[in-house]
Design an enzyme around this catalytic site. Structure first.
Site, PDB file in Angstrom:
ATOM      1  N   ASP A  89      -7.784  -4.974   0.275  1.00 55.42           N
ATOM      2  CA  ASP A  89      -8.528  -6.496  -0.839  1.00 55.42           C
ATOM      3  C   ASP A  89      -8.584  -7.817  -0.513  1.00 55.42           C
ATOM      4  O   ASP A  89      -8.439  -8.716  -1.593  1.00 55.42           O
ATOM      5  CB  ASP A  89      -8.144  -5.682  -2.376  1.00 55.42           C
ATOM      6  CG  ASP A  89      -9.147  -4.440  -2.688  1.00 55.42           C
ATOM      7  OD1 ASP A  89      -9.656  -3.494  -2.329  1.00 55.42           O
ATOM      8  OD2 ASP A  89      -8.183  -2.928  -3.187  1.00 55.42           O
ATOM      9  N   HIS A  94       0.853  -0.599  -0.070  1.00 54.89           N
ATOM     10  CA  HIS A  94       0.228  -0.112   0.004  1.00 54.89           C
ATOM     11  C   HIS A  94       1.111   1.614   0.100  1.00 54.89           C
ATOM     12  O   HIS A  94       1.722   1.193   1.103  1.00 54.89           O
ATOM     13  CB  HIS A  94      -1.204  -0.212   1.298  1.00 54.89           C
ATOM     14  CG  HIS A  94      -2.216   1.425   0.986  1.00 54.89           C
ATOM     15  ND1 HIS A  94      -1.800   2.294   1.200  1.00 54.89           N
ATOM     16  CD2 HIS A  94      -2.892   0.769   0.692  1.00 54.89           C
ATOM     17  CE1 HIS A  94      -2.897   2.474   0.773  1.00 54.89           C
ATOM     18  NE2 HIS A  94      -4.033   1.745   0.579  1.00 54.89           N
TER      19      HIS A  94
HETATM   20  N1  CMC Z   1       4.530  -7.300  -4.711  1.00 55.30           N
HETATM   21  C1  CMC Z   1       5.476  -7.756  -4.805  1.00 55.30           C
HETATM   22  N2  CMC Z   1       6.234  -5.980  -4.843  1.00 55.30           N
HETATM   23  C2  CMC Z   1       5.937  -5.389  -4.314  1.00 55.30           C
HETATM   24  C3  CMC Z   1       4.440  -5.415  -4.132  1.00 55.30           C
HETATM   25  C4  CMC Z   1       3.467  -6.657  -4.271  1.00 55.30           C
HETATM   26  N3  CMC Z   1       2.133  -6.814  -4.306  1.00 55.30           N
HETATM   27  N4  CMC Z   1       3.782  -3.766  -3.495  1.00 55.30           N
HETATM   28  C5  CMC Z   1       5.021  -3.705  -3.858  1.00 55.30           C
HETATM   29  N5  CMC Z   1       5.889  -3.896  -4.120  1.00 55.30           N
HETATM   30  C6  CMC Z   1       7.475  -3.717  -4.087  1.00 55.30           C
HETATM   31  C7  CMC Z   1       7.816  -2.811  -4.747  1.00 55.30           C
HETATM   32  O1  CMC Z   1       8.065  -3.735  -6.360  1.00 55.30           O
HETATM   33  C8  CMC Z   1       8.642  -1.648  -4.762  1.00 55.30           C
HETATM   34  O2  CMC Z   1       9.860  -2.724  -4.819  1.00 55.30           O
HETATM   35  P1  CMC Z   1      11.346  -2.691  -5.295  1.00 55.30           P
HETATM   36  O3  CMC Z   1      11.461  -1.005  -3.686  1.00 55.30           O
HETATM   37  O4  CMC Z   1      12.203  -3.028  -4.755  1.00 55.30           O
HETATM   38  O5  CMC Z   1      11.855  -1.138  -6.632  1.00 55.30           O
HETATM   39  C9  CMC Z   1       8.315  -2.024  -3.350  1.00 55.30           C
HETATM   40  O6  CMC Z   1       7.678  -2.574  -2.829  1.00 55.30           O
HETATM   41  C10 CMC Z   1       7.677  -0.770  -2.844  1.00 55.30           C
HETATM   42  O7  CMC Z   1       6.418  -0.108  -3.885  1.00 55.30           O
HETATM   43  P2  CMC Z   1       5.760   0.746  -5.194  1.00 55.30           P
HETATM   44  O8  CMC Z   1       5.005   0.360  -6.226  1.00 55.30           O
HETATM   45  O9  CMC Z   1       6.882   1.815  -5.225  1.00 55.30           O
HETATM   46  O10 CMC Z   1       4.515   1.261  -4.046  1.00 55.30           O
HETATM   47  P3  CMC Z   1       3.755   2.192  -4.377  1.00 55.30           P
HETATM   48  O11 CMC Z   1       3.563   3.004  -3.339  1.00 55.30           O
HETATM   49  O12 CMC Z   1       4.065   3.069  -5.484  1.00 55.30           O
HETATM   50  O13 CMC Z   1       2.688   1.100  -4.522  1.00 55.30           O
HETATM   51  C11 CMC Z   1       0.874  -0.510  -4.339  1.00 55.30           C
HETATM   52  C12 CMC Z   1       1.004   1.207  -4.080  1.00 55.30           C
HETATM   53  C13 CMC Z   1      -0.855  -0.985  -3.822  1.00 55.30           C
HETATM   54  C14 CMC Z   1       0.371  -0.415  -5.981  1.00 55.30           C
HETATM   55  C15 CMC Z   1       1.246  -1.876  -4.806  1.00 55.30           C
HETATM   56  O14 CMC Z   1       1.924  -2.352  -3.557  1.00 55.30           O
HETATM   57  C16 CMC Z   1       0.756  -2.467  -5.583  1.00 55.30           C
HETATM   58  O15 CMC Z   1       0.921  -2.588  -6.393  1.00 55.30           O
HETATM   59  N6  CMC Z   1      -0.153  -3.675  -4.865  1.00 55.30           N
HETATM   60  C17 CMC Z   1      -0.959  -4.634  -5.693  1.00 55.30           C
HETATM   61  C18 CMC Z   1      -1.792  -4.405  -6.106  1.00 55.30           C
HETATM   62  C19 CMC Z   1      -2.693  -3.843  -4.411  1.00 55.30           C
HETATM   63  O16 CMC Z   1      -2.834  -4.736  -3.854  1.00 55.30           O
HETATM   64  N7  CMC Z   1      -3.697  -2.511  -4.962  1.00 55.30           N
HETATM   65  C20 CMC Z   1      -4.435  -2.243  -3.556  1.00 55.30           C
HETATM   66  C21 CMC Z   1      -3.917  -1.475  -3.178  1.00 55.30           C
HETATM   67  S1  CMC Z   1      -5.277  -1.060  -1.446  1.00 55.30           S
HETATM   68  C22 CMC Z   1      -6.483  -0.712  -2.224  1.00 55.30           C
HETATM   69  C23 CMC Z   1      -6.889   0.346  -2.663  1.00 55.30           C
HETATM   70  O17 CMC Z   1      -6.000   1.045  -2.719  1.00 55.30           O
HETATM   71  O18 CMC Z   1      -8.128   0.143  -3.871  1.00 55.30           O
END
Ligand code: CMC
Length: 444
Positions: free
Chosen positions: A379, A321
């Site tokens: 989720d 998140h």
């Molecule tokens: N699985 C594997 N690696 C992950 C995941 C994941 N679900 N989420 C983040 N990471 C890694 C990412 O690759 C990065 O690694 P590194 O630092 O080595 O490059 C690190 O963790 C930080 O992630 P980020 O992408 O920079 O974080 P963000 O804040 O931009 O993204 C997120 C947040 C929710 C989009 C992301 O965690 C994600 O894609 N999660 C899966 C999709 C999901 O469950 N979405 C629902 C979010 S909560 C409810 C809502 O908002 O509706």
């Protein structure tokens, strides 16, 4: 009963506190005011920056940017705390009816018994949709994704309820707000019924928000539908847990759309589009797809490995998140709801739930997830619960939208009523071609 509350830092405004920016090239120096808030980090007010220095700030994805003042919701992502109007989500999820939470988000206080009754009556007055509205659905294929149907039909509300759409009129704003709260369950249930090829059911006021929705979704005209109190409680809690979440992608979209003074139904339709993506509200559907693809506990390590592999686009959906760097408090409550709902339905052995619990256990024991503070989000468990109740996967994001509508509309109203409201207009860092003369076609 008095409960222990987490000890949150109060960050009151500090008179005269400033942050100084120094331009090393020429030694110029500027002071920017620092603003406090009730809780959370202080913010640097960069509004005078461009006029005074000619520089923009650069923050794609809003990693360090507060886009507005808001008194509705507070999140402490490090500690996994979520408050609505100061009330912890755990308390609201345990005790509050969804309409109470709607009232709280809209009016800033919990209603008294008579205020709640009055609010319930007011919402009840708007639960039906125009008879002509039903015909809209016939324009969609039966196998259309319900979110596509929701975007179209919710946007179309502006074509049906334009009598009170003058957003400069506080009464008109409130009526639009009540209409959206009241009509969303009806429209959401209609989208579901349409996909099944079953007749629409009219709302039945007096049943309660969650029970009325369950009846419209699962009832049929041929027989009486008896609402299970356990399932109604689970849906009520699901809606409370999704009611608002500060400046997430869809809420920010609603605010941006509304900042041009577009009508609120169109703004909420914009919010639905932003919610649909698998990184936001579409994640509940994507989680169940992922669990089905994993299929069995022995295959979990393959997917954990893939999630950690930067050359593989696969991510563990339902994990991570932008704000929570701790367990999402909503996920913990929904995990409990899964237990309750599955027990009620005699599905204690539901393999998908067992798989999700094991996936969580393995991920939270893995250095990759621990170091990046990736925990289950809202989720991760919600789809398992909704599926057990009888909703197909494609309906999950629409149910998220149903719950989030109050957050969108409360934030829209707060934005419109802000004393310093401006159209939202971010700037950019231009990285395109430098200026060049137009070449006539024959010379290219
Ligand atoms: N699985 C594997 N690696 C992950 C995941 C994941 N679900 N989420 C983040 N990471 C890694 C990412 O690759 C990065 O690694 P590194 O630092 O080595 O490059 C690190 O963790 C930080 O992630 P980020 O992408 O920079 O974080 P963000 O804040 O931009 O993204 C997120 C947040 C929710 C989009 C992301 O965690 C994600 O894609 N999660 C899966 C999709 C999901 O469950 N979405 C629902 C979010 S909560 C409810 C809502 O908002 O509706």
């Amino acid at each position: 009963m008095k409960r222990a509350l987490p000890d949150l830092t109060i960050a009151p405004p500090v008179e005269g506190e400033k942050v100084t920016i120094v331009f090393h090239a020429d030694g110029r120096q500027y002071d920017l005011p620092v603003l406090g808030g009730t809780h959370g980090p202080k913010v640097i007010d960069v509004r005078p920056l461009y006029a005074e220095t000619g520089y923009f700030t650069y923050d794609p994805g809003f990693m360090s940017t507060a886009s507005c003042d808001s008194a509705i919701t507070f999140i402490d992502g490090e500690r996994g705390i979520l408050l609505h109007r100061g009330y912890p989500i755990e308390e609201l999820a345990a005790h509050a009816d969804f309409l109470e939470v709607c009232y709280l988000l809209l009016y800033g206080k919990l209603p008294t018994q008579s205020e709640l009754k009055q609010f319930d009556d007011l919402i009840g007055h708007h639960t039906m949709v125009h008879e002509q509205f039903k015909r809209l659905f016939e324009g969609f294929r039966r196998d259309a994704h319900p979110m596509a149907v929701m975007v179209g039909t919710v946007g179309a509300l502006s074509a049906f309820y334009h009598d009170k759409i003058d957003i400069t009129d506080p009464e008109a704003r409130m009526v639009a707000t009540h209409r959206l709260i009241a009509k969303m369950p009806t429209i959401c249930a209609m989208a579901f019924k349409y996909s099944l090829g079953q007749p629409f059911l009219y709302p039945r006021n007096g049943l309660g928000y969650a029970s009325n929705f369950l009846r419209m979704a699962f009832g049929i005209p041929a027989q009486e539908y008896v609402v299970s109190p356990v399932l109604a409680r689970a849906i009520n809690r699901f809606l409370v847990l999704h009611a608002d979440h500060e400046q997430n992608a869809s809420t920010a979209t609603v605010r941006i759309a509304g900042s041009s003074h577009a009508n609120p139904y169109a703004c909420v339709a914009a919010g639905i589009t932003a919610l649909w993506g698998p990184d936001h509200g579409g994640a509940n559907e994507a989680v169940v797809n992922m669990l089905e693809e994993i299929g069995s506990k022995d295959r979990i390590p393959i997917y954990i490995k893939r999630a950690k592999d930067k050359s593989d686009p696969f991510r563990l959906t339902g994990f991570g998140h932008r704000v929570y760097k701790n367990y999402d408090p909503r996920a913990a409550i929904l995990r409990e709801s899964c237990h309750e709902v599955l027990a009620e339905l005699g599905k204690n052995e539901e393999p998908l739930f067992a798989l999700a619990l094991e996936l969580e256990r393995i991920a939270l024991d893995d250095d990759y997830f621990v170091q990046r503070k990736l925990f289950p989000n809202v989720d991760f468990y919600s789809g398992i619960m909704l599926r057990a109740i009888g909703f197909p996967k494609a309906m999950f994001p629409s149910l998220f939208a149903l719950g989030r509508t109050i957050g969108w509309i409360a934030q829209w109203k707060e934005m419109i009523e802000a004393p310093d409201q401006h159209i939202a207009r971010p700037r950019q860092r231009y990285t395109g071609h430098p200026i060049r003369p137009y070449l006539p076609l024959a010379e290219r």
